[in-house]
Design a protein around this motif. Structure first.
Motif, PDB file in Angstrom:
ATOM      1  N   SER A 278       1.861 -13.537 -36.049  1.00 31.71           N
ATOM      2  CA  SER A 278       0.614 -12.885 -35.631  1.00 31.71           C
ATOM      3  C   SER A 278       0.826 -11.735 -34.650  1.00 31.71           C
ATOM      4  O   SER A 278       0.150 -10.726 -34.724  1.00 31.71           O
TER       5      SER A 278
ATOM      6  N   GLN B 270       0.133 -11.700 -31.292  1.00 31.83           N
ATOM      7  CA  GLN B 270      -1.149 -11.551 -30.587  1.00 31.83           C
ATOM      8  C   GLN B 270      -1.186 -12.220 -29.219  1.00 31.83           C
ATOM      9  O   GLN B 270      -1.873 -11.742 -28.309  1.00 31.83           O
TER      10      GLN B 270
ATOM     11  N   LYS C 207      -6.026 -18.881 -24.275  1.00 25.42           N
ATOM     12  CA  LYS C 207      -6.971 -19.513 -23.330  1.00 25.42           C
ATOM     13  C   LYS C 207      -6.313 -20.670 -22.584  1.00 25.42           C
ATOM     14  O   LYS C 207      -6.538 -20.872 -21.383  1.00 25.42           O
TER      15      LYS C 207
ATOM     16  N   PRO D  77     -10.604 -23.720 -34.714  1.00 22.84           N
ATOM     17  CA  PRO D  77     -10.106 -22.487 -35.329  1.00 22.84           C
ATOM     18  C   PRO D  77     -11.225 -21.535 -35.737  1.00 22.84           C
ATOM     19  O   PRO D  77     -12.331 -21.960 -36.070  1.00 22.84           O
ATOM     20  N   ARG D  78     -10.919 -20.250 -35.692  1.00 23.98           N
ATOM     21  CA  ARG D  78     -11.863 -19.209 -36.106  1.00 23.98           C
ATOM     22  C   ARG D  78     -11.546 -18.740 -37.520  1.00 23.98           C
ATOM     23  O   ARG D  78     -12.373 -18.121 -38.171  1.00 23.98           O
ATOM     24  N   LEU D  79     -10.293 -18.970 -37.920  1.00 25.92           N
ATOM     25  CA  LEU D  79      -9.882 -18.548 -39.262  1.00 25.92           C
ATOM     26  C   LEU D  79      -9.641 -19.784 -40.114  1.00 25.92           C
ATOM     27  O   LEU D  79      -9.151 -20.799 -39.618  1.00 25.92           O
TER      28      LEU D  79
ATOM     29  N   GLN E 189      -0.715 -10.328 -25.755  1.00 27.66           N
ATOM     30  CA  GLN E 189      -1.732  -9.306 -25.510  1.00 27.66           C
ATOM     31  C   GLN E 189      -3.074  -9.967 -25.182  1.00 27.66           C
ATOM     32  O   GLN E 189      -3.818  -9.509 -24.313  1.00 27.66           O
ATOM     33  N   MET E 190      -3.393 -11.054 -25.923  1.00 27.89           N
ATOM     34  CA  MET E 190      -4.670 -11.735 -25.687  1.00 27.89           C
ATOM     35  C   MET E 190      -4.701 -12.362 -24.292  1.00 27.89           C
ATOM     36  O   MET E 190      -5.703 -12.292 -23.577  1.00 27.89           O
TER      37      MET E 190
ATOM     38  N   GLU F 219      -4.691 -21.575 -32.841  1.00 21.77           N
ATOM     39  CA  GLU F 219      -4.576 -20.133 -33.100  1.00 21.77           C
ATOM     40  C   GLU F 219      -4.220 -19.385 -31.812  1.00 21.77           C
ATOM     41  O   GLU F 219      -4.486 -19.865 -30.716  1.00 21.77           O
ATOM     42  N   PRO F 220      -3.642 -18.174 -31.954  1.00 22.82           N
ATOM     43  CA  PRO F 220      -3.244 -17.400 -30.773  1.00 22.82           C
ATOM     44  C   PRO F 220      -4.336 -17.259 -29.709  1.00 22.82           C
ATOM     45  O   PRO F 220      -4.044 -17.353 -28.516  1.00 22.82           O
ATOM     46  N   LEU F 221      -5.589 -17.045 -30.115  1.00 25.44           N
ATOM     47  CA  LEU F 221      -6.665 -16.879 -29.130  1.00 25.44           C
ATOM     48  C   LEU F 221      -6.804 -18.136 -28.275  1.00 25.44           C
ATOM     49  O   LEU F 221      -6.934 -18.060 -27.044  1.00 25.44           O
TER      50      LEU F 221
ATOM     51  N   ALA G  10      -5.316  -9.762 -21.733  1.00 25.34           N
ATOM     52  CA  ALA G  10      -6.725  -9.347 -21.727  1.00 25.34           C
ATOM     53  C   ALA G  10      -7.579 -10.378 -20.996  1.00 25.34           C
ATOM     54  O   ALA G  10      -8.399 -10.031 -20.142  1.00 25.34           O
ATOM     55  N   LEU G  11      -7.378 -11.662 -21.324  1.00 28.66           N
ATOM     56  CA  LEU G  11      -8.206 -12.711 -20.716  1.00 28.66           C
ATOM     57  C   LEU G  11      -7.981 -12.805 -19.209  1.00 28.66           C
ATOM     58  O   LEU G  11      -8.892 -13.104 -18.454  1.00 28.66           O
TER      59      LEU G  11
END
Lengths: 309, 248
Positions: B124, B126, B99, B213-215, B129-130, B93-95, B133-134
């Motif tokens: 997505s 994302q 990372k 995954p979170r989703l 931007q993610m 996933e993008p998150l 942020a990180l």
């Protein structure tokens, strides 16, 4: 569930995109709003009147004037300590800020939702709308962007929210606003227009686009859109683009002129109530989704249509 | 300055995705795969910055299966200098991608990280931007024009109302929009040369990143199909229809 909605505004009034997000948020629970901007107290007062709204957080600070993601995201992330879900419109502002918030909270964002299926379950388009995925989050908090055309707009009147000032960390010192070229137009905005007249590559050049499309749009009081091909060719600016990577629209009437109907374009307008297509190629894919089709030379048919309406 | 360019292997732009009958996803078996078009624009922009003397080295990174090597070779053939594959057969996933990219950036210290604004697979929008942020760095999303100027980068962004220009302190993350440039085609000699350029392989575990995954995708279905309506014979008939609908 307590939700926080990121209000879309220009420091003077609430943008319509906010209203659909409020509808989506209300399906999850209590609706709080955040107005982050500068000199934007009037926006908060207006937002407090939206039907169904509870608290309106107002962060009025020069650092938030242009809603730079670097400055706004930490403010939102801090407010999320007291909220379970952030919902932002899937506009360029929302798409810029929300993922930055999600990463700060260590949660996966759910982009561009079309429906709320449960507390943590949503549908969203993938592959340019060629498939619809139902996804369920396992994160403790939700970060969501909402496709405006998929939800009814909440009434801008009837609410009695209370405005509460909040402050955030302010300027992160990473980025600064230089300038904006915002098209000023008397026309309805694409995403809220009832009628859209849209032109494609067949319009030949910028001058012809203007000569053929504008009179018809004027007559109908319509917004003007364009296919990616027309924008790439420089007939009109980028903010005219309708499509998966441009604007997603769903007007009452969408008139596609000289647009062949690439998948990418269809993804941006196929939820329009009535689609009318004028194209000289009778096999153009646009006719597969059009309610009313006219196979004709647009350079003759469109001026004639404008005259006869 | 070094530029890091993350690229994703996705279903080819010209292929119409087919939803699997059991609702488990989109059928990717025997489907032509290519570099995500927005990432191609990012590779091109990085090469142009190098050609303009604003950057010295371009490192392409991909997170995906072994076959994503092909995507990296495409980036190398276009003009990237070397490549890193973070290999996994899992869906990332993008998150988690952000990372992984953060960990790579910690090793590579790029001045600029340039990637597509979204992939044409999961749409997505994302990852950039993610990552910003990180890394606690600025982001210039949906770039229409990129100008590197000393220790900052000026990005003109495509926004809903028109264009917006922001100035970001380097290192910065830039995500590309459609009109930033038109990517070049790799020439045959460059494709041959690309085969000899260095390509390192790592795993998410090497980088200490949890990609769980979170989703959960519980269903994938076809969108509602819109039926074709009728064709009218001439403008008069169209005018009559519009009037009947109450338009004009």
């Amino acid at each position: 569930m307590k939700t926080l909605v990121l209000v879309e505004h220009d420091n003077s009034s609430v943008k319509d995109a906010t209203l659909s997000v409020v509808t989506a948020a209300a399906k999850l629970g209590e609706v709080h709003l955040l107005v982050a901007g500068s000199g934007c107290a009037a926006v908060a007062d207006e937002a407090a009147k939206i039907d169904g709204v509870g608290k309106v957080h107002l962060a009025d600070d020069a650092a938030y004037e242009h809603q730079l993601a670097e400055n706004v995201a930490p403010l939102v992330a801090a407010l999320m300590a007291d909220h379970d879900a952030l919902l932002a419109p899937a506009t360029t502002t929302g798409k810029n800020i929300a993922p930055r918030v999600a990463a700060l909270l260590d949660v996966m964002q759910i982009s561009d939702i079309l429906s709320v299926e449960g507390e943590k379950s949503f549908t969203r388009p993938i592959y340019a709308g060629n498939a619809i995925a139902t996804v369920e989050s396992s994160d403790p908090k939700l970060v969501i962007t909402v496709r405006g055309t998929a939800f009814d707009k909440a009434s801008p009147e009837g609410g009695s929210g209370t405005v509460e000032a909040v402050s955030g960390p302010g300027d992160a010192g990473l980025s600064s606003f230089v300038s904006a070229e915002i098209a000023k137009s008397e026309r309805p905005e694409l995403t809220s227009a009832k009628i859209i007249v849209s032109g494609g590559r067949a319009l030949k050049d910028a001058e012809t686009f203007e000569q053929v499309i504008t009179p018809l749009a004027d007559k109908l009081g319509a917004g003007i859109g364009a296919s990616r091909a027309a924008v790439d060719a420089g007939y009109v600016p980028n903010d005219y683009q309708v499509g998966q990577t441009g604007k997603i629209v769903a007007p009452e009437v969408y008139i596609a002129i000289g647009i062949s109907g690439a998948i990418q374009h269809l993804a941006g307008m196929k939820d329009s109530k009535t689609i009318i297509a004028i194209n000289k190629d009778e096999d153009a894919p646009i006719f597969q989704v059009a309610d009313i089709g006219l196979v004709a030379d647009l350079f003759k048919a469109v001026p004639e249509l404008t005259e006869k309406l | 300055m070094k530029i890091l360019v993350p690229v994703k292997r996705v279903i080819d732009y010209n292929v119409k995705p087919r939803v699997k009958a059991d609702g488990s996803g989109v059928d990717l078996a025997n489907v032509k795969m290519s570099m995500n078009p927005f990432d191609e624009i990012a590779v091109e922009e990085a090469i142009r910055l190098k050609e303009a003397g604003k950057a010295e080295e371009i490192v392409a990174v991909s997170v995906g299966p072994a076959k994503a090597q092909e995507t990296l070779r495409t980036a190398l053939a276009m003009g990237a200098d070397r490549a890193i594959l973070v290999e996994t057969d899992e869906e990332v996933e993008p998150l988690a991608v952000a990372k992984i990219l953060k960990a790579i950036a910690a090793d590579e210290n790029p001045g600029l990280i340039m990637l597509g604004k979204q992939s044409i697979s999961d749409d997505s929008n994302q990852t950039g931007q993610m990552l910003a942020a990180l890394m606690e760095r600025p982001q210039g999303t949906f770039a229409n024009t990129v100008e590197v100027d000393g220790d900052s980068v000026v990005v003109k962004r495509e926004i809903d109302g028109g264009l917006e220009t922001v100035k970001l302190t380097l290192p910065a993350i830039v995500t590309t929009d459609l009109r930033l440039n038109e990517p070049r085609y790799a020439s045959l000699p460059n494709i041959m040369k690309a085969k000899k350029k260095p390509l390192d392989t790592k795993t998410p575990a090497d980088l200490g990143v949890d990609i769980a995954p979170r989703l959960t995708t519980t269903n994938v279905s076809e969108p509602p199909v819109r039926q074709a309506g009728e064709k009218v014979a001439d403008v008069d008939a169209l005018v009559a229809k519009l009037k009947a609908m109450g338009v004009a």
